[in-house]
Design an enzyme around this catalytic site. Sequence first.
Site, PDB file in Angstrom:
ATOM      1  N   TYR A 132      25.791 -58.943 -10.331  1.00 27.17           N
ATOM      2  CA  TYR A 132      26.977 -59.283  -9.548  1.00 27.17           C
ATOM      3  C   TYR A 132      28.042 -58.172  -9.670  1.00 27.17           C
ATOM      4  O   TYR A 132      28.353 -57.714 -10.778  1.00 27.17           O
ATOM      5  CB  TYR A 132      27.537 -60.616 -10.056  1.00 27.17           C
ATOM      6  CG  TYR A 132      28.699 -61.105  -9.240  1.00 27.17           C
ATOM      7  CD1 TYR A 132      28.514 -61.544  -7.944  1.00 27.17           C
ATOM      8  CD2 TYR A 132      29.980 -61.108  -9.766  1.00 27.17           C
ATOM      9  CE1 TYR A 132      29.582 -61.979  -7.177  1.00 27.17           C
ATOM     10  CE2 TYR A 132      31.058 -61.552  -9.012  1.00 27.17           C
ATOM     11  CZ  TYR A 132      30.847 -61.977  -7.715  1.00 27.17           C
ATOM     12  OH  TYR A 132      31.905 -62.391  -6.970  1.00 27.17           O
ATOM     13  N   ASP A 204      22.592 -64.412 -16.576  1.00 26.30           N
ATOM     14  CA  ASP A 204      23.372 -65.022 -15.499  1.00 26.30           C
ATOM     15  C   ASP A 204      22.386 -65.770 -14.606  1.00 26.30           C
ATOM     16  O   ASP A 204      21.592 -65.166 -13.889  1.00 26.30           O
ATOM     17  CB  ASP A 204      24.131 -63.937 -14.729  1.00 26.30           C
ATOM     18  CG  ASP A 204      25.053 -64.517 -13.659  1.00 26.30           C
ATOM     19  OD1 ASP A 204      24.763 -65.636 -13.171  1.00 26.30           O
ATOM     20  OD2 ASP A 204      26.042 -63.856 -13.309  1.00 26.30           O
ATOM     21  N   LYS A 229      28.893 -71.581  -6.977  1.00 22.92           N
ATOM     22  CA  LYS A 229      27.739 -71.476  -6.084  1.00 22.92           C
ATOM     23  C   LYS A 229      26.993 -72.815  -6.070  1.00 22.92           C
ATOM     24  O   LYS A 229      27.580 -73.828  -5.782  1.00 22.92           O
ATOM     25  CB  LYS A 229      26.869 -70.294  -6.504  1.00 22.92           C
ATOM     26  CG  LYS A 229      27.665 -69.030  -6.848  1.00 22.92           C
ATOM     27  CD  LYS A 229      28.367 -68.392  -5.651  1.00 22.92           C
ATOM     28  CE  LYS A 229      29.416 -67.367  -6.059  1.00 22.92           C
ATOM     29  NZ  LYS A 229      28.929 -66.273  -6.891  1.00 22.92           N
TER      30      LYS A 229
HETATM   31  C1  LIG Z   1      29.621 -65.360  -7.744  1.00 21.38           C
HETATM   32  C2  LIG Z   1      28.909 -64.873  -8.928  1.00 21.38           C
HETATM   33  C3  LIG Z   1      29.586 -64.587 -10.124  1.00 21.38           C
HETATM   34  C4  LIG Z   1      31.087 -64.713 -10.247  1.00 21.38           C
HETATM   35  O1  LIG Z   1      31.511 -66.013 -10.104  1.00 21.38           O
HETATM   36  P1  LIG Z   1      32.968 -66.427  -9.552  1.00 21.38           P
HETATM   37  O2  LIG Z   1      32.947 -67.891  -9.664  1.00 21.38           O
HETATM   38  O3  LIG Z   1      33.080 -65.902  -8.151  1.00 21.38           O
HETATM   39  O4  LIG Z   1      33.949 -65.763 -10.467  1.00 21.38           O
HETATM   40  C5  LIG Z   1      28.847 -64.172 -11.204  1.00 21.38           C
HETATM   41  N1  LIG Z   1      27.506 -64.021 -11.121  1.00 21.38           N
HETATM   42  C6  LIG Z   1      26.817 -64.271  -9.989  1.00 21.38           C
HETATM   43  C7  LIG Z   1      25.342 -64.081  -9.955  1.00 21.38           C
HETATM   44  C8  LIG Z   1      27.493 -64.699  -8.854  1.00 21.38           C
HETATM   45  O5  LIG Z   1      26.805 -64.924  -7.719  1.00 21.38           O
END
Ligand SMILES: *Cc1c(COP(=O)(O)O)cnc(C)c1O
Length: 419
Positions: A132, A204, A229
């Site tokens: 990300y 992640d 998400k």
């Molecule tokens: C969107 C996202 C983030 C960051 O999250 P936010 O809630 O926008 O701060 C981190 N890792 C991945 C894989 C993401 O898609």
Amino acid sequence: MSRIKSASPQSLPFTQSGSSPPIPTQYTKSLGPQTLAIHAGLAPDPATGAILTPIYQTATFAQPALGKTISPDGHTYSRCSNPTVTALENNLAGLEGVSHGLAFKTGLAAITTLLLTVLKPGDHVVAGEVIYGGTVRLLRDLLGGFGVLVTFVDTTDLAATEAAFRPSTKLLFVETPANPTLAICDLAELGKLAKAARVLFAVDNTFLTSVQQPVFVHGADVAVLSTTKYVEGHDSTTGGALLTDDPKLNERLALTRSATGSIQAPMDAWLTLRGIKTLPLRLAAHSASALSIAKLLEAHPSVGAVHYPGLESFPGFELANAQQSAGGGILAFELDPRILPRFVESLRLITLAENLGATESLITHPASMTHSQIPPATRQRLGIGEGLLRLSVGLEDIDDLVRDLQGALVIACGSEVQA
Ligand SMILES: *Cc1c(COP(=O)(O)O)cnc(C)c1O
């Protein structure tokens, strides 16, 4: 104060649920994900019987005596903990099958807390080169300024990853499937490398969540989620989480969160709890539609490569099959850059936007949107060319999505013929 003293313990919130999830861990391991999503870590509100955890919209909590709190969870101030947020944390941890969870205002707040907790000046991080963008900026630009060193490496290449380790390496941070190329890295092998090097292993898991990709069985020490998400799933909140089975690490993470003030807000925690109740169902539907669309696009003469972990033609297919229970809701595909603008403008149902993982289908042009900060030559090397589109397949009827994509392809290809 008199009301607090006269209230019977049974009538006070959380006297029954306490700080541990009501469902014992050995039992949670035998329950299915959809059951866990609805019940793990949750119990009817002891004070009222409310079936959903109430939104404890309060900054502070009355204390019955010096050093005492009313709730056994020890709530004193909502920057440190809050009952609605605790319920979300117990639910997320129960769903993942680990002992601890912490919820944050955003995914990046969760990642910031992890980095500030486990790193100090002079420490080194090995991170995936396709992760990300916000994580890259945080590691390179912000923590770099505080003397933290980072090596970005192709984590699908185990030898290259191992070679990147130094004596000062403290953290291995990866993402799989990668955004936006969907490249798959081998969690079990990376977990072994991290263990051998005594390096903390963070994954992640935003794209699949523990519902489609358990990470702790592969040696992860920490799972990171952007709950913005799929977890919340309705484009209504931003949020993040850190999950771990290590009580000491959890305590350190919680301290950093209190010190920096990045805890989730009660209302957003409640919306996220509600979203999680359908997470496994939604992920299954997102994945089924994504697979149908990936197959359709793969067979279309005007579409170049299609990147989707559930396609047999995808280089990471076998590995994905081994460590994921489905392909997930995100795919990427290549179009001739000359017809691409007309294509995205001709979509009627699918929206051009930067998010992913919600009920609405969203399409993103990484080169000009999410990944525009990366220099073009590096983008090209990473497989993020001008012709690449990322599609987050929503929960609309599949026939409608297919018609939208086919219609836009017809218009876009017509424009090519005219050109
Ligand atoms: C969107 C996202 C983030 C960051 O999250 P936010 O809630 O926008 O701060 C981190 N890792 C991945 C894989 C993401 O898609």
